[in-house]
Design a protein around this motif. Structure first.
Motif, PDB file in Angstrom:
ATOM      1  N   GLY A 242      -6.782  14.468   7.975  1.00  0.00           N
ATOM      2  CA  GLY A 242      -8.008  13.688   7.862  1.00  0.00           C
ATOM      3  C   GLY A 242      -7.744  12.307   8.409  1.00  0.00           C
ATOM      4  N   SER A 243      -8.078  11.278   7.613  1.00  0.00           N
ATOM      5  CA  SER A 243      -7.699   9.938   8.019  1.00  0.00           C
ATOM      6  C   SER A 243      -6.190   9.764   7.965  1.00  0.00           C
ATOM      7  N   GLY A 244      -5.535  10.560   7.107  1.00  0.00           N
ATOM      8  CA  GLY A 244      -4.085  10.563   7.026  1.00  0.00           C
ATOM      9  C   GLY A 244      -3.503  11.781   7.720  1.00  0.00           C
ATOM     10  N   ASP A 369       1.096  -0.546  -1.059  1.00  0.00           N
ATOM     11  CA  ASP A 369       0.084   0.400  -1.547  1.00  0.00           C
ATOM     12  C   ASP A 369       0.644   1.130  -2.764  1.00  0.00           C
ATOM     13  N   LEU A 370       0.739   0.411  -3.875  1.00  0.00           N
ATOM     14  CA  LEU A 370       1.394   0.951  -5.070  1.00  0.00           C
ATOM     15  C   LEU A 370       0.411   1.780  -5.895  1.00  0.00           C
ATOM     16  N   ARG A 371       0.012   2.906  -5.352  1.00  0.00           N
ATOM     17  CA  ARG A 371      -0.844   3.839  -6.075  1.00  0.00           C
ATOM     18  C   ARG A 371       0.011   4.629  -7.075  1.00  0.00           C
ATOM     19  N   PRO A 372      -0.582   5.237  -8.101  1.00  0.00           N
ATOM     20  CA  PRO A 372       0.211   5.941  -9.128  1.00  0.00           C
ATOM     21  C   PRO A 372       1.086   7.057  -8.571  1.00  0.00           C
ATOM     22  N   ASP A 373       0.628   7.798  -7.564  1.00  0.00           N
ATOM     23  CA  ASP A 373       1.397   8.933  -7.053  1.00  0.00           C
ATOM     24  C   ASP A 373       2.682   8.508  -6.355  1.00  0.00           C
ATOM     25  N   PHE A 384      10.317   4.801  -5.543  1.00  0.00           N
ATOM     26  CA  PHE A 384       9.058   4.552  -4.849  1.00  0.00           C
ATOM     27  C   PHE A 384       8.954   5.476  -3.639  1.00  0.00           C
ATOM     28  N   GLY A 385       7.737   5.937  -3.376  1.00  0.00           N
ATOM     29  CA  GLY A 385       7.484   6.784  -2.221  1.00  0.00           C
ATOM     30  C   GLY A 385       6.397   6.188  -1.347  1.00  0.00           C
ATOM     31  N   GLY A 386       5.999   6.940  -0.343  1.00  0.00           N
ATOM     32  CA  GLY A 386       4.937   6.467   0.540  1.00  0.00           C
ATOM     33  C   GLY A 386       5.454   5.575   1.642  1.00  0.00           C
ATOM     34  N   PHE A 387       5.429   4.285   1.424  1.00  0.00           N
ATOM     35  CA  PHE A 387       5.889   3.252   2.366  1.00  0.00           C
ATOM     36  C   PHE A 387       5.092   3.244   3.677  1.00  0.00           C
ATOM     37  N   SER A 388       3.899   3.838   3.687  1.00  0.00           N
ATOM     38  CA  SER A 388       3.108   3.818   4.923  1.00  0.00           C
ATOM     39  C   SER A 388       2.563   2.430   5.232  1.00  0.00           C
ATOM     40  N   SER A 446      -6.786   0.829   0.211  1.00  0.00           N
ATOM     41  CA  SER A 446      -7.612   2.033   0.077  1.00  0.00           C
ATOM     42  C   SER A 446      -6.963   3.078  -0.825  1.00  0.00           C
ATOM     43  N   GLY A 447      -5.615   3.146  -0.840  1.00  0.00           N
ATOM     44  CA  GLY A 447      -4.948   4.131  -1.692  1.00  0.00           C
ATOM     45  C   GLY A 447      -5.259   3.940  -3.159  1.00  0.00           C
TER      46      GLY A 447
END
Length: 790
Positions: A242-244, A369-373, A384-388, A446-447
């Motif tokens: 999608g957007s990601g 983007d420190l979202r819960p997931d 920590f994950g993500g790091f986008s 946005s996250g």
């Protein structure tokens, strides 16, 4: 899917939905925009374009007639064989499935341009070659249907053609504009229209059918992972593209049993580019990281940040592979995040989370983007994950944004009070206070907005909780965007002011000539009388607010109100400014709105009462038939009113809006009116203030008339002023500009005042009551904004 002799199952849908095909959507939007430009240029500014084309043709006119004919013949032959060249390229490339799209694009584009007012007009193409070859070719070269068909089939085929032939084919098609300038002076508008229609038709078909970029190169991904020692045995789609990115879970044999594979295609590249451009345009430079030159660099940056966080033992993932694949795709493979999500962890682990964030910041890494997931806990660590959206060598601003984001995330999970207390204990009061300035809706990524329900209210409640626990009366929010909301509002108001002032400016020379004959003592009297309207309005609003705000500040606010009210239709800006001032003065939102509504209700009642009274007085000596509407107009207005009432009665959403929004405020106003009946002093102040507004405006107009010689009575002028004020409220123009002047001049003329007195009198009246106060109101509103009074 079969790769190197092995059958690898793929579970899930790999196809990207239509609404997420960003590249194709942008192509359709650009084609639509170009079609609009061509239509506008052909219909609105065609003479200017013809003159420009003629000038350009004169400059490039360096060919003799024989040479021009030769160029025309060569290009005409090329245009004639162009669709067949495209077809041959598709056949050579074995793109059999695309032949249907090729045929559909040509037929639809040709059919659309064959539609006329009398039906469908068939093309008049004569295939028998005459003696003159240029005549034969011109029927194709100048026919918009042929150009549209070429543009449509080339647009549909382009994504599937090799790069070099594709560029040459587009160059050949688009060359018809300069060729026409060289050989025939004017580019046919119908040919440009055909090009635009063909491009739009082809873009729509490409959007629906798809391009090679939609084919996910999983076979190449399998080979890349195999080289890294991970043999893939199956894919499962975790999140469609999608957007990601397209996220897949890859079952592997090797050191890990399962890997997370993220695939980035051209649509993700387009979406990311648009998002980065939007952030660069709307956010301040300190709020955005360095722009990435390509999607490859963006994915590579994310992997490097993950490696850097892993060196601090804070990364929940390990990078396995980053590689460029076929058809513009990028692969990013990493291990699965371990541990338990923060949403499933006990509150006792919250201080550990804050310490881990502090360690991440000590390494100058901001997550972004420190979202819960993206926050997981193991028995002895926080990962920590993500790091986008992460940055290495982060600024203090980015670190403060991280703290604000974690405050919102932990408040959503554990509650605002324990979340804020844990942050203060871990980071210190001053650090949390500084970061709280970034607890605004525009600062949240946005996250977080997607993953946290009701995130907006949580942001506000968390900011209030920090203020409560730190004992601060007020926390000033940082400006995140390039332009604040107040700056945008002021810009819109300024544009509105210029718009409404333009008709007045055009009359300035004549008006200044007439001013030489004016009696300035009457003009000064009119200015003084008009200033009493601000005191009257302030007194009425002060009484409506039960004296809970400063009367002096209310008078000052009325000056600022002239700017906000004049530059918006129906004076809605003035009403909004009054509500905002009362809220800043300590009244609640409902109470402030009710006070302004009460003042407006009494103002209407007073206005109508004075209109009836003065009409009776004036009716004994003047003919008021000029102001009585035609019965047809009255019936039409009544019908429209009944229609509006019926619409609100039968449409559920409108009926619900009346019950939930309008009804409570109406009840509040009716209750206030009932209380006024039991408080004669307060009622008298409100009525006197509202009457001062109407009579003060009438006095200013009467003084303006007297300044140019007079010729009418105060009663007559009052009638005209009240009718003009009613039209100002109903007129759609800001400040009622145009409608007010026309009504006042017409009203004075109806009572026998000559035009050479009525016109300058009304213009002087508008200067005294509108334009001078607006000029002062602009600076007053800026001063009140700086003092946090509005």
């Amino acid at each position: 899917m079969r790769v190197d002799g092995r059958e690898i199952p793929v579970t899930g849908n790999l196809l990207q939905p239509l609404v997420r095909r960003t590249t194709d959507i942008v192509r359709v939007m650009l084609a639509t925009l170009w079609l609009g430009v061509v239509i506008a240029a052909s219909v609105i500014t065609r003479p200017e374009w013809l003159a420009l084309e003629s000038s350009v043709s004169t400059i490039v006119d360096f060919l003799t007639p024989e040479q021009s004919n030769l160029v025309y013949l060569i290009y005409g032959i090329a245009i004639l064989i162009l669709p067949f060249a495209i077809l041959i390229e598709l056949i050579i490339g074995r793109q059999w499935k695309l032949l249907a799209g090729y045929a559909a694009a040509g037929l639809v584009a040709g059919l659309l341009l064959s539609i006329t007012g009398t039906g469908i007009s068939a093309p008049q193409w004569h295939l028998q070659v005459p003696d003159r070859l240029d005549t034969f070719l011109s029927q194709f070269l100048d026919d918009p249907r042929w150009i549209a068909m070429l543009a449509a089939v080339l647009t549909v085929s382009s994504p599937w053609l090799p790069t070099k032939p594709r560029r040459w084919l587009w160059f050949l098609l688009l060359a018809f504009a300069p060729i026409h300038l060289v050989v025939s002076t004017v580019v046919p508008a119908r040919a440009m229209f055909g090009l635009a229609v063909g491009w739009l038709v082809g873009a729509l078909i490409v959007w629906v059918v798809g391009t090679p970029a939609l084919e996910v190169p999983l076979d190449a991904a399998v080979r890349v992972l195999a080289k890294r020692g991970h043999t893939v045995t199956g894919f499962t789609v975790v999140r469609p593209a999608g957007s990601g990115p397209l996220v897949l879970a890859a079952a592997v044999t090797g050191p890990e049993r399962e890997l997370a594979v993220e695939m980035y295609g051209k649509n993700q590249r387009s979406h990311s580019a648009l998002r980065m451009l939007w952030r660069w345009l709307t956010f301040r430079s300190s709020e955005t990281g360095a722009l990435h030159g390509s999607m490859h660099r963006a994915v590579e940056h994310r992997a490097l940040i993950t490696i850097a966080a892993g060196d601090l033992d804070l990364a929940g993932q390990q990078v396995v592979a980053v590689a460029a694949l076929d058809r513009g795709w990028m692969l990013y493979a990493h291990t699965d995040s371990g541990g338990v999500p923060i949403a499933e962890s006990p509150f006792e682990r919250l201080p550990t989370v804050w310490k881990a964030l502090g360690a991440l910041h000590a390494g100058r890494i901001a997550h972004g983007d420190l979202r819960p997931d993206d926050i997981r806990l193991t028995e002895d660590a926080v990962l920590f994950g993500g790091f986008s959206s992460a940055e290495f060598g982060a600024s203090d601003t980015q670190i403060q944004s991280d703290i604000a984001q974690l405050l919102v995330t932990t408040a959503a999970i554990y509650g605002k009070e324990p979340a804020v207390r844990a942050a203060i204990d871990a980071l210190g009061e001053q650090t949390v206070l500084t970061a709280t300035r970034r607890l605004t809706k525009s600062a949240m990524p946005s996250g977080i907005r997607i993953s946290i329900p009701e995130w907006g209210s949580i942001v506000s409640e968390t900011r209030d909780e920090v203020r409560k626990q730190t004992g601060k009366d007020r926390i000033e929010a940082d400006q995140i965007t390039r332009f604040s909301r107040n700056q945008i509002i002021q810009l819109v108001l300024l544009i509105g002011l210029v718009y409404v002032a333009y008709p007045f400016i055009s009359q300035v020379p004549t008006f200044f000539t007439q001013l030489k004959t004016a009696n300035w003592w009457w003009a000064l009297l009119g200015l003084g009388v008009s200033s009493l309207t601000y005191v009257g309005a302030a007194a009425a609003l002060w009484a409506c607010a039960s004296g809970m705000v400063s009367f002096r500040n209310l008078v000052i606010m009325q000056i600022a109100n002239t700017f906000a009210a004049t530059t918006t239709p129906a004076r809605v800006g003035g009403l909004a400014l009054s509500v905002r001032f009362l809220q800043k003065g300590g009244l609640g939102a409902v109470r402030a709105t009710a006070a302004v509504a009460l003042q407006q209700a009494v103002q209407v009642i007073t206005h109508i009462s004075l209109l009836i009274l003065f009409s009776i007085v004036a009716g004994t000596s003047a003919d008021l038939s000029h102001f009585v509407p035609d019965p047809t107009v009255i019936y039409l207005a009544a019908g429209v009113g009944v229609g509006i009432i019926g619409t609100f009665m039968f449409v559920p959403k409108l009926r619900r809006w009346l019950n939930t929004s309008v009804r409570p405020q109406l009840q509040e106003v009716l209750g206030e009116l009932g209380q006024l009946a039991r408080d004669p002093k307060r009622f008298a102040i409100i009525v006197a203030g509202c009457a001062a507004i109407t009579l003060g405006m009438a006095g200013a107009l009467w003084a303006s008339v007297e300044a140019f010689g007079g010729g009418t009575t105060f009663v007559t002028v009052t009638i005209v002023t009240m009718i003009g004020g009613t039209l100002a409220s109903a007129a759609p123009t800001p400040g009622g500009v145009g409608a007010v002047e026309a009504a006042l001049i017409g009203g004075l003329a109806a009572f026998g005042l000559p035009a050479n007195i009525a016109v300058p009198s009304v213009l002087l009246y508008r200067v005294l009551t509108c334009w001078l106060p607006v000029f002062c109101g602009w600076f007053t509103m800026r001063w009140m904004t700086a003092k946090n009074m509005i």
